[in-house]
Design an enzyme around this catalytic site. Structure first.
Site, short mmCIF file in Angstrom:
data_model
loop_
_atom_site.label_atom_id
_atom_site.label_comp_id
_atom_site.label_asym_id
_atom_site.label_seq_id
_atom_site.Cartn_x
_atom_site.Cartn_y
_atom_site.Cartn_z
CG PHE A 103 -0.21 0.41 2.42
CD1 PHE A 103 0.28 -0.56 3.64
CD2 PHE A 103 -0.55 1.97 2.70
CE1 PHE A 103 1.08 0.22 4.60
CE2 PHE A 103 0.23 2.30 4.15
CZ PHE A 103 0.76 1.37 4.85
CE LYS A 104 5.47 1.21 4.88
NZ LYS A 104 4.83 0.03 5.05
CG ASP A 105 3.72 0.73 -4.61
OD1 ASP A 105 4.66 1.49 -4.43
OD2 ASP A 105 3.36 -0.28 -5.15
#
Ligand SMILES: *Cc1c(COP(=O)(O)O)cnc(C)c1O
Length: 469
Positions: A111-113
């Site tokens: 999810f860090k993208d």
């Protein structure tokens, strides 16, 4: 929009300056001075919008005054254009009224993208306008490093140095960093552990003389822009499940309290959220606070969900600030106590008030594997260990079966094969199309001694698109 520090002593900044700032000068974290609030009609009118259009509406108030609408729209379209699923964040049903929000269709499968793809583009935009360059130095045990490198690889005005502990990250995670080439990308393997890497980053912020005047920028989740980007998918999920007419609950695998804090903000911006569940692994400082009003540091344990292996939750200070009526002096006091080795509790009333929204659970490795196996048996879905912790916590802490429960799916299981194998899930996991040849790609990485001076010398030798600063 202006931003203020949680400790009340640093100057207020606009969005542009907050983007480039790390910690505030008083040691606090920046938060919006006034949170925007949307009406139910306004939120309802966003149903069916493509993700980048929704992102524009949700985030626009935060960047007002710094980025013109047309430019911001363009940046958002580009940011979410690199995701491999057309829904960007699809919802997958697991059980009756139980859903996983798949946040792992970005370039690095976590999810860090969502935040770092945007952060890279925002930085480049602002720096271009100012005619400045910056250096990023970050430490990673896995997910953050690859997402930050992917997010910055096209930046004209950013040189990024990512430190990882030599031979102590998984092959997939290492290769997701070292196979991305660019004259502004620098992978450094430190002959030490993750804490050594993190210590070097901290020391580099404290004394920046080796940068010869070039600004140093933070990419960890203390950066406000990362939190901001994560607010959007709470709206996105709720709108698909009948929100805002219907309220929705979320279970969030968390370590640093970044992702779940974004959910808390979404609620304060007008999105009807019934319950927020803090799902931790054995490193459970947040669970100990939510269940017993004790915020105390304990020793670090290595788990099967390494992206949540933390002792202290940096973003929790942002919630504490609101819990204390935004009294910066009170927060500075609590944090001083904490820093000097003591834990703290908050007033019973404030804690009870917080617990009206938040529940929590700590899930150990054995339960994580059990949950992966259970969900596989029920649905054929293979969960990554972080997401599995979210599912377990959702099932244990859920207050109402009538309210849809959304678990944030924070990573693709292929990134964490150890847990999947331990869970006894037979299905062979395949790398997604854009990464199928990852294990054959050429790698670029410099191994350096566990020595701050050597690392800083390397940065000043290469910090200007591979040339000396
Ligand atoms: C970073 C990360 C988390 C924890 O995120 P917080 O910001 O600490 O809430 C959870 N799962 C995965 C896969 C991660 O990479």
């Amino acid at each position: 929009m202006r931003y203020i520090s949680t400790r009340g002593q640093a100057p207020a900044l606009n969005f542009e300056d907050v983007l480039l700032a790390g910690l505030a000068t008083d040691g606090g974290l920046y938060v919006p001075e006034n949170l925007p609030r949307f009406t139910q009609e306004e939120i309802a009118s966003w149903a069916g919008l493509p993700y980048h259009e929704l992102a524009f509406r949700v985030m626009r108030p935060f960047v007002t005054g710094s980025i013109p609408d047309a430019d911001f729209k363009k940046i958002l379209e580009e940011t979410y254009g690199v995701f491999s699923h057309s829904a960007i964040a699809p919802l997958r049903q697991l059980n009756g009224n139980e859903w996983v929000l798949e946040l792992f269709h970005g370039p690095t499968l976590a999810f860090k993208d969502f935040a770092l793809q945007l952060l890279g583009r925002l930085l480049d935009y602002v720096l271009q306008k100012r005619g400045e360059r910056v250096v990023i130095i970050g430490a990673t045990s896995g997910d953050t490093g690859s997402a930050a490198i992917e997010g910055c690889k096209h930046c004209e005005n950013v040189d990024i140095f990512i430190l990882h502990p030599h031979q102590r990250v998984s092959e997939v995670q290492r290769r997701q960093m070292t196979t991305i080439f660019g004259e502004n990308i620098h992978n450094i393997a430190i002959e030490g552990n993750f804490d050594d890497c993190q210590e070097m980053v901290k020391n580099s912020f404290a004394d920046q003389s080796f940068l010869k005047g070039t600004r140093l920028v933070a990419v960890n989740s203390i950066n406000w822009a990362r939190i901001m980007a994560q607010i959007v998918y709470y709206f996105h999920a709720a709108l698909q499940l009948g929100g805002p007419a219907r309220s929705v609950s979320f279970s969030v695998p968390t370590g640093n309290f970044g992702d779940i804090f974004a959910g808390y903000l979404a609620r304060n911006m007008g999105l009807p959220i019934n319950q927020l569940i803090v799902a931790t692994n054995r490193n459970d400082i947040l669970h100990r606070f939510m269940s017993g009003n004790q915020y105390v540091k304990e020793t670090l344990h290595a788990t099967l969900s390494p992206s949540m292996d933390i002792m202290v939750s940096s973003n929790f200070e942002r919630l504490l600030f609101d819990m204390h009526g935004r009294n910066g002096a009170a927060i500075a006091g609590l944090m001083d106590t904490f820093k000097s080795g003591g834990g703290f509790s908050v007033d019973e009333e404030r804690w009870t008030e917080t617990r009206k929204l938040f529940d929590s659970l700590a899930v150990d490795d054995a339960q994580t594997c059990e949950t992966i196996a259970e969900v596989y048996a029920q649905t054929g879905e293979v969960l990554d260990p972080h997401t599995a912790i979210g599912v377990k916590a959702a099932r244990e802490c859920r207050r109402s079966l009538d309210i849809p429960m959304v678990i944030l799916g924070t990573a693709h299981p292929v990134k964490f094969p150890d847990a999947v194998v331990k869970a006894g899930v037979g299905k062979a996991l395949e790398l997604p199309v854009h990464l199928v040849d990852l294990l054959e790609r050429e790698e670029r990485c410099t191994v350096l001694a566990n020595d701050l001076k050597a690392v800083q010398a390397f940065v000043s030798q290469h910090g200007n698109r591979g040339k000396p600063l």
